[in-house]
Scaffold this active site. Structure first.
Site, PDB file in Angstrom:
ATOM      1  N   LYS A  48       4.099 -28.077  -5.089  1.00  0.00           N
ATOM      2  CA  LYS A  48       2.896 -27.301  -4.764  1.00  0.00           C
ATOM      3  C   LYS A  48       1.962 -27.254  -5.961  1.00  0.00           C
ATOM      4  CE  LYS A  48       5.423 -24.611  -1.360  1.00  0.00           C
ATOM      5  NZ  LYS A  48       6.247 -23.425  -1.119  1.00  0.00           N
ATOM      6  N   GLN A  92       7.912 -17.449  -2.947  1.00  0.00           N
ATOM      7  CA  GLN A  92       8.830 -18.527  -2.590  1.00  0.00           C
ATOM      8  C   GLN A  92      10.150 -17.937  -2.078  1.00  0.00           C
ATOM      9  OE1 GLN A  92       8.015 -21.915  -2.704  1.00  0.00           O
ATOM     10  NE2 GLN A  92       9.963 -22.177  -1.642  1.00  0.00           N
ATOM     11  N   ASP A 115       0.698 -18.097   3.525  1.00  0.00           N
ATOM     12  CA  ASP A 115       1.828 -18.585   4.309  1.00  0.00           C
ATOM     13  C   ASP A 115       1.733 -18.141   5.767  1.00  0.00           C
ATOM     14  OD1 ASP A 115       3.618 -20.312   3.132  1.00  0.00           O
ATOM     15  OD2 ASP A 115       4.664 -18.749   2.017  1.00  0.00           O
TER      16      ASP A 115
END
Ligand code: NAP
Length: 276
Positions: A48, A92, A115
């Site tokens: 990422k 995460q 997200d």
């Protein structure tokens, strides 16, 4: 049969995004919060960061030790929520045992929830309103679009009902006028249902789960699974060699949905920045 090249589609999307961000003159920022030392998470976070760099998004990774307390983790998220240089916050997952992911995620404001996991963004998706949508399901829809496949009127079958993949994907298909069936571990007659699919998406997490007898001739098959096969190699849920000849389009693993997930994270971060 055509293989949909997710790597190439994702590269195109990143290039367009880089151009858009450059022209906007805006500084787009993503904060990634990682707790503990999960090797898989570390690889994902590196990917990422690299993609952000290449696209002109400023990414900062906050690495917290395994033993961090819930209040400490949430205090960091709250400070990032208030930081105007940060447009997207990504926590995460999975978190180490003892930490409550739901409670920590709830500290991310919906406008920075790149997200798409928040109740508000999920609710907007249900209503068919503009929302930040989970990256992997969004990536699946973009892959279909890139291949010129419209889900409207088609029978879409989604294998898996997780909150991060299966459920939001089913809603995206519904919003795109597909007729949707969601299957899970309690589904009866799974093979028969799959054989009716014009578009079959597997997000189960089991190598070789989708076999040729589950696929209608000419169907589109999208493989979300990321697994390690018996040979230790990365593979999806679909028995690619046997299934591919029956399909009109199919995605490979690696190089299918995976790169799209990262590209959609960048798109969501840019969208969060542009709309503030
Ligand atoms: P998950 O939360 O474990 O969900 C798996 C789903 O599969 C569940 O809904 C489960 O049903 C269903 N399932 C399990 N066994 C089944 C069976 N025998 N028959 C029918 N359904 C069955 O997994 P996830 O997070 O959604 O991820 C799924 C896969 O996608 C994993 O391989 C993951 O690594 C991969 N993934 C890839 C990306 C990407 O970027 N490409 C992103 C996210 C995830 P129940 O609900 O009944 O238990």
């Amino acid at each position: 049969m055509k293989i949909i090249d997710g790597k190439a589609v994702a590269a195109d999307i990143r290039a367009q995004l880089k151009d858009r961000i450059g022209r906007s003159g805006k500084e787009v920022g993503l904060a990634v919060v990682m707790v503990g030392d999960n090797p898989a998470s570390r690889v994902y976070v590196r990917n990422k960061e690299k993609a952000c760099r290449e696209t002109g998004i400023l990414s900062r990774t906050y690495e917290l030790p395994e033993g961090v307390s819930q209040p400490e983790l949430e205090a960091l998220i709250v400070s990032l929520a208030a930081d105007e240089r940060v447009h997207g916050i990504l926590l995460q997952l999975p978190l180490p045992e003892g930490l409550d992911a739901g409670s920590a995620l709830a500290k991310i404001p919906p406008s920075k929830d790149v997200d798409g996991f928040s109740a508000e963004n999920l609710g907007k998706l249900v209503r068919g309103e503009r929302a930040l949508v989970a990256c992997t399901p969004l990536g699946v829809m973009k892959l279909l679009e890139s291949a010129g496949i419209s889900p409207a009127g088609k029978r879409a079958v989604v294998l898996g009902r997780s909150e991060t993949v299966g459920k939001p994907l089913a809603l995206l298909f519904l919003n795109a006028d597909a007729t949707v069936t969601v299957c899970h571990s309690r589904t009866e007659n799974l093979k028969e249902i799959c054989r009716e699919a014009d578009i079959l998406v597997s997000a189960v997490g089991k190598p070789g789960f989708v076999t040729e007898d589950m696929v209608k001739e000419g169907a589109v098959v999208i493989d979300v699974g990321i697994n390690r096969g018996a040979d230790g190699k990365l593979c999806g849920d679909v028995d690619f060699e046997r299934v591919a000849p029956r399909t009109s389009y199919i995605t490979p693993v690696p190089g299918g949905v995976g790169p799209m997930t990262v590209a959609m994270l960048l798109c969501n971060t840019a969208a969060a920045a542009m709309e503030e």
